[in-house]
Motif scaffolding. Structure first.
Motif, PDB file in Angstrom:
ATOM      1  N   ILE A  89       4.570   0.215  -7.539  1.00  0.00           N
ATOM      2  CA  ILE A  89       4.511   0.073  -6.395  1.00  0.00           C
ATOM      3  C   ILE A  89       4.040   1.571  -5.865  1.00  0.00           C
ATOM      4  O   ILE A  89       2.797   1.758  -4.971  1.00  0.00           O
ATOM      5  CB  ILE A  89       5.567  -0.499  -5.565  1.00  0.00           C
ATOM      6  N   VAL A  90       4.484   2.498  -6.294  1.00  0.00           N
ATOM      7  CA  VAL A  90       4.338   3.995  -5.831  1.00  0.00           C
ATOM      8  C   VAL A  90       3.054   4.325  -6.150  1.00  0.00           C
ATOM      9  O   VAL A  90       2.198   4.868  -5.463  1.00  0.00           O
ATOM     10  CB  VAL A  90       5.397   4.947  -6.561  1.00  0.00           C
ATOM     11  N   LEU A  91       2.738   3.972  -7.517  1.00  0.00           N
ATOM     12  CA  LEU A  91       1.043   4.245  -7.900  1.00  0.00           C
ATOM     13  C   LEU A  91       0.161   3.576  -7.221  1.00  0.00           C
ATOM     14  O   LEU A  91      -0.852   3.980  -6.878  1.00  0.00           O
ATOM     15  CB  LEU A  91       0.973   3.913  -9.382  1.00  0.00           C
ATOM     16  N   TRP A  92       0.322   2.275  -6.618  1.00  0.00           N
ATOM     17  CA  TRP A  92      -0.534   1.586  -5.893  1.00  0.00           C
ATOM     18  C   TRP A  92      -0.860   2.243  -4.502  1.00  0.00           C
ATOM     19  O   TRP A  92      -1.939   2.159  -4.077  1.00  0.00           O
ATOM     20  CB  TRP A  92      -0.128  -0.022  -5.880  1.00  0.00           C
ATOM     21  N   ILE A  93       0.488   2.799  -4.122  1.00  0.00           N
ATOM     22  CA  ILE A  93       0.301   3.450  -2.680  1.00  0.00           C
ATOM     23  C   ILE A  93      -0.568   4.614  -2.972  1.00  0.00           C
ATOM     24  O   ILE A  93      -1.114   5.049  -1.983  1.00  0.00           O
ATOM     25  CB  ILE A  93       1.652   3.705  -2.343  1.00  0.00           C
ATOM     26  N   VAL A  94      -0.292   5.390  -4.046  1.00  0.00           N
ATOM     27  CA  VAL A  94      -1.209   6.752  -4.251  1.00  0.00           C
ATOM     28  C   VAL A  94      -2.407   6.318  -4.348  1.00  0.00           C
ATOM     29  O   VAL A  94      -3.523   6.996  -3.844  1.00  0.00           O
ATOM     30  CB  VAL A  94      -0.541   7.312  -5.457  1.00  0.00           C
TER      31      VAL A  94
END
Length: 186
Positions: A89-94
């Motif tokens: 999820i953090v990578l998708w937000i990035v």
């Protein structure tokens, strides 16, 4: 009903076919118009690979973590599955942040020329797909993974990723009718 004739399986297959068709039509439009226009295509010259390549790597690595999460849920390693999903999820937000910065840095807008309208339409539809996938993953993360049917995770992997091993394991689970609920302590 479970297995290949389940409504979840057919619904997800219909969604995948619909989205693949939409993206196929958009990319065909881009290629067709590029071959038919008398202007220089793209107007600003060939794109630089730097930030786009980085963003592609971020998105592909997030796919690995979502597929890993599915496998960890199957192996009942819930804490690692939660960590893997949270990192995805953090990578998708990035990814979304980098894409927004890339849109902002372009010298043209959606109404500037034909290339601009196609570029922003195709990338906007992709961002919508990513946003829906992000909401689905966030919902799955908020849901107690100990009560999550394996098939739900498989459907999420099928929708959000389309990565080879995630899709293959998801389809196998759906064909088996893998509807059991893991009732484990994390």
């Amino acid at each position: 009903s479970a297995g290949q004739l389940s409504s979840g399986w057919w619904g997800m297959m219909a969604t995948i076919v619909t989205e693949a068709s939409l993206f196929g039509y958009l990319i065909f439009s881009y290629l067709y118009l590029a071959s038919q226009t008398g202007q220089h295509w793209p107007p600003e010259g060939l794109p630089k690979i730097g930030i786009g390549g980085l963003n592609t790597c971020v998105l592909l690595s997030s796919s690995v973590f979502v597929c890993l999460c599915e496998r960890l849920v199957r192996r009942r390693r819930i804490r690692w599955a939660v960590a893997s999903m949270a990192f995805a999820i953090v990578l998708w937000i990035v990814f979304a942040g980098i894409q927004l910065k890339e849109w902002h840095d372009h010298p043209y807008g959606i109404a500037s020329n034909l290339y601009g309208s196609l570029y922003f339409t195709i990338t906007a539809f992709h961002m919508i797909h990513v946003a829906v996938g992000l909401v689905v993953l966030a919902f799955l993360l908020a849901w107690p993974l100990t009560l999550l049917p394996v098939v739900t995770m498989s459907l999420a992997v099928l929708f959000g990723l389309g990565c080879g091993f995630g899709t293959a394991s998801g389809v196998r689970a759906l064909r088996r009718g893998d509807w059991q609920v893991h009732r484990l302590r994390p």
